[in-house]
Scaffold this motif. Structure first.
Motif, PDB file in Angstrom:
ATOM      1  N   UNK A 211       4.144   2.584  14.528  1.00 43.78           N
ATOM      2  CA  UNK A 211       4.273   1.217  15.043  1.00 43.78           C
ATOM      3  C   UNK A 211       3.392   0.208  14.313  1.00 43.78           C
ATOM      4  N   UNK A 212       2.543   0.661  13.391  1.00 40.79           N
ATOM      5  CA  UNK A 212       1.714  -0.257  12.613  1.00 40.79           C
ATOM      6  C   UNK A 212       0.773  -1.098  13.448  1.00 40.79           C
ATOM      7  N   UNK A 213       0.262  -0.521  14.534  1.00 42.89           N
ATOM      8  CA  UNK A 213      -0.597  -1.260  15.472  1.00 42.89           C
ATOM      9  C   UNK A 213      -2.018  -1.333  14.915  1.00 42.89           C
ATOM     10  N   UNK A 214      -2.306  -2.395  14.149  1.00 41.53           N
ATOM     11  CA  UNK A 214      -3.634  -2.516  13.546  1.00 41.53           C
ATOM     12  C   UNK A 214      -4.675  -3.031  14.538  1.00 41.53           C
ATOM     13  N   UNK A 215      -4.237  -3.497  15.709  1.00 41.56           N
ATOM     14  CA  UNK A 215      -5.212  -3.862  16.738  1.00 41.56           C
ATOM     15  C   UNK A 215      -5.832  -2.590  17.317  1.00 41.56           C
ATOM     16  N   UNK A 216      -4.994  -1.609  17.576  1.00 39.97           N
ATOM     17  CA  UNK A 216      -5.478  -0.331  18.108  1.00 39.97           C
ATOM     18  C   UNK A 216      -6.039   0.557  16.997  1.00 39.97           C
ATOM     19  N   UNK A 217      -5.441   0.453  15.800  1.00 34.89           N
ATOM     20  CA  UNK A 217      -5.841   1.286  14.664  1.00 34.89           C
ATOM     21  C   UNK A 217      -6.196   0.366  13.486  1.00 34.89           C
ATOM     22  N   UNK A 218      -7.349  -0.283  13.510  1.00 31.57           N
ATOM     23  CA  UNK A 218      -7.651  -1.327  12.519  1.00 31.57           C
ATOM     24  C   UNK A 218      -7.679  -0.855  11.075  1.00 31.57           C
ATOM     25  N   UNK A 219      -8.076   0.388  10.837  1.00 32.14           N
ATOM     26  CA  UNK A 219      -8.141   0.863   9.460  1.00 32.14           C
ATOM     27  C   UNK A 219      -6.763   1.067   8.844  1.00 32.14           C
ATOM     28  N   UNK A 220      -5.732   1.084   9.674  1.00 32.89           N
ATOM     29  CA  UNK A 220      -4.384   1.306   9.138  1.00 32.89           C
ATOM     30  C   UNK A 220      -3.964   0.189   8.198  1.00 32.89           C
ATOM     31  N   UNK A 221      -4.529  -0.986   8.339  1.00 31.95           N
ATOM     32  CA  UNK A 221      -4.206  -2.092   7.439  1.00 31.95           C
ATOM     33  C   UNK A 221      -4.487  -1.715   5.987  1.00 31.95           C
ATOM     34  N   UNK A 222      -5.543  -0.945   5.757  1.00 34.75           N
ATOM     35  CA  UNK A 222      -5.865  -0.513   4.400  1.00 34.75           C
ATOM     36  C   UNK A 222      -4.805   0.435   3.858  1.00 34.75           C
ATOM     37  N   UNK A 223      -4.272   1.307   4.731  1.00 41.03           N
ATOM     38  CA  UNK A 223      -3.196   2.197   4.311  1.00 41.03           C
ATOM     39  C   UNK A 223      -1.929   1.410   4.014  1.00 41.03           C
ATOM     40  N   UNK A 224      -1.618   0.434   4.858  1.00 42.35           N
ATOM     41  CA  UNK A 224      -0.433  -0.392   4.637  1.00 42.35           C
ATOM     42  C   UNK A 224      -0.474  -1.093   3.284  1.00 42.35           C
ATOM     43  N   UNK A 225      -1.665  -1.524   2.900  1.00 41.18           N
ATOM     44  CA  UNK A 225      -1.808  -2.237   1.627  1.00 41.18           C
ATOM     45  C   UNK A 225      -1.514  -1.335   0.431  1.00 41.18           C
ATOM     46  N   UNK A 226      -1.601  -0.036   0.619  1.00 39.15           N
ATOM     47  CA  UNK A 226      -1.385   0.913  -0.473  1.00 39.15           C
ATOM     48  C   UNK A 226      -0.029   1.613  -0.386  1.00 39.15           C
ATOM     49  N   UNK A 227       0.750   1.292   0.634  1.00 44.46           N
ATOM     50  CA  UNK A 227       2.015   1.993   0.865  1.00 44.46           C
ATOM     51  C   UNK A 227       3.013   1.748  -0.263  1.00 44.46           C
ATOM     52  N   UNK A 228       3.799   2.773  -0.565  1.00 44.07           N
ATOM     53  CA  UNK A 228       4.896   2.693  -1.535  1.00 44.07           C
ATOM     54  C   UNK A 228       6.178   3.018  -0.773  1.00 44.07           C
ATOM     55  N   UNK A 229       7.173   2.146  -0.868  1.00 44.35           N
ATOM     56  CA  UNK A 229       8.434   2.364  -0.176  1.00 44.35           C
ATOM     57  C   UNK A 229       9.534   2.663  -1.181  1.00 44.35           C
ATOM     58  N   UNK A 230      10.284   3.737  -0.925  1.00 39.52           N
ATOM     59  CA  UNK A 230      11.369   4.164  -1.802  1.00 39.52           C
ATOM     60  C   UNK A 230      12.597   4.437  -0.943  1.00 39.52           C
ATOM     61  N   UNK A 231      13.715   3.838  -1.277  1.00 39.76           N
ATOM     62  CA  UNK A 231      14.968   4.107  -0.568  1.00 39.76           C
ATOM     63  C   UNK A 231      15.890   4.908  -1.482  1.00 39.76           C
ATOM     64  N   UNK A 232      16.400   6.008  -0.962  1.00 39.20           N
ATOM     65  CA  UNK A 232      17.261   6.909  -1.715  1.00 39.20           C
ATOM     66  C   UNK A 232      18.686   6.842  -1.194  1.00 39.20           C
ATOM     67  N   UNK A 233      19.628   6.740  -2.109  1.00 38.62           N
ATOM     68  CA  UNK A 233      21.054   6.816  -1.800  1.00 38.62           C
ATOM     69  C   UNK A 233      21.554   8.223  -2.129  1.00 38.62           C
ATOM     70  N   UNK A 234      22.790   8.560  -1.754  1.00 37.50           N
ATOM     71  CA  UNK A 234      23.296   9.906  -2.055  1.00 37.50           C
ATOM     72  C   UNK A 234      23.158  10.262  -3.532  1.00 37.50           C
TER      73      UNK A 234
END
Length: 342
Positions: A211-234
């Motif tokens: 859920x990306x709740x950085x109020x409850x999990x404040x350090x998660x913002x640092x992980x979000x900043x480093x995230x890599x998103x990849x979408x795969x098709x068939x």
């Protein structure tokens, strides 16, 4: 190797020489320790070609190989929209498990495919040789050693919480679409990882990522900043090195993914994750000064931050540390004797 790099992600051309064999892939890609996306790697597989006509055709193709064994099937409440996760108090899970014949599970998936108010059905980590004999031989990918068993992930829309694998992972979409959100191994402290012994499907998962709740999990913002998103098709594939965190979303009404897990860099039968577990119970709750002392020894002997620990000793006098492959059995025997109290 012809690659396009985006952050830590490698993008391999489908005709790259590193994709010609499992050996080439290990030397040129796996040992880099970076995730790699390979568009079209599985496009020619019979399973992918069958799935191109209709979602039901993908499932019909799989049923051609099915035996009578009944796998474990997850069923999710419509309110969760395919998010398979813990209950709010972490006491249980928001889905049920049951054993069901593949034909029945597939019929349920198709019946619910176009109804967002219906429950979702999901089969994960289906070992192909055990439930679909002959599938592996008909759908082999050259960069994976033939001894590695393929697994299938089949279901309605689903989200698997961010987790890691202790082995190399090659995932190839057969039907539908998969979006991977990746976090590097050293993001572990920013992901707020849940219990290691009460998990959805084996590995501990991030409590913050769903859920990306950085109020409850404040350090998660640092992980979000480093995230890599990849979408795969068939036909598209993604390679993930060991310990890379990944959340996986399947978006189509019916989705099929093929994956392989294997330890491409093993020097023997022992898994690093077992060493980690033993280190936890042996070291983790000792006084800080003692933990830091052992950390120095781990850096010296295991992580080798300054090179070989006996570089100052002639090679023929380094004992079992001279060549760990040669000394493997002796060190393992020492460990087994110690664990047995001898």
């Amino acid at each position: 190797m012809t690659v396009r790099a985006r952050s830590e992600l490698i993008e391999l051309a489908p005709d790259d020489a590193s994709l010609l064999s499992a050996g080439a892939f290990r030397e040129e890609v796996i040992e880099l320790g970076r995730p790699a996306v390979i568009r079209g790697l599985g496009a020619a597989l019979p399973a992918t070609r069958a799935a191109s006509t209709a979602p039901s055709a993908a499932l019909d193709y799989l049923l051609e190989f099915a035996n009578d064994r009944k796998p474990q099937v997850f069923c999710g409440d419509p309110v969760n929209a395919g998010h398979y996760f813990y209950t709010d108090d972490l006491s249980g899970f928001n889905f049920t498990r049951s054993e069901m014949a593949l034909a029945d599970a597939f019929a349920q998936m198709l019946a619910h495919a176009d109804n967002p108010s219906a429950p979702t059905t999901y089969i994960g980590s289906l070992v192909a040789p055990a439930y679909l004999p002959g599938f592996a031989e008909a759908n082999h990918i050259a960069i994976v050693p033939r001894s590695v068993e393929p697994r299938l992930w089949i279901g309605n829309p689903s989200t698997a919480a961010a987790h890691y694998d202790a082995y190399e992972n090659l995932a190839c979409v057969i039907a539908g679409e998969r979006t991977f959100t990746l976090y590097p191994p050293d993001a572990i402290g920013d992901l707020y990882v849940g219990p290691i012994d009460n998990t959805m499907a084996g590995q501990p998962a991030s409590l913050a990522a769903p859920n990306g709740d950085t109020a409850r999990y404040p350090r998660f913002a640092a992980a979000q900043a480093r995230a890599i998103t990849v979408t795969l098709s068939p036909g598209d594939a993604l390679f993930l090195p060991k310990l890379w965190w990944h959340q996986v979303e399947a978006k189509a009404p019916v989705n099929v993914m093929l994956n392989y897990w294997w330890d491409a860099t093993a020097t023997g039968p022992d898994a690093p994750s077992l060493a980690l577990l033993h280190a936890m119970i042996a070291i983790a709750e000792r006084p800080e000064a003692e933990r830091m002392a052992f950390r120095a020894f781990f850096d010296h002997y295991v992580f080798r931050t300054e090179g070989h620990p006996l570089a100052h000793v002639p090679e023929d006098r380094r004992g079992v540390l001279g060549d760990l492959r040669a000394g493997y059995g002796q060190i393992r025997a020492m460990l087994v004797r110690a664990l047995r109290g001898h």
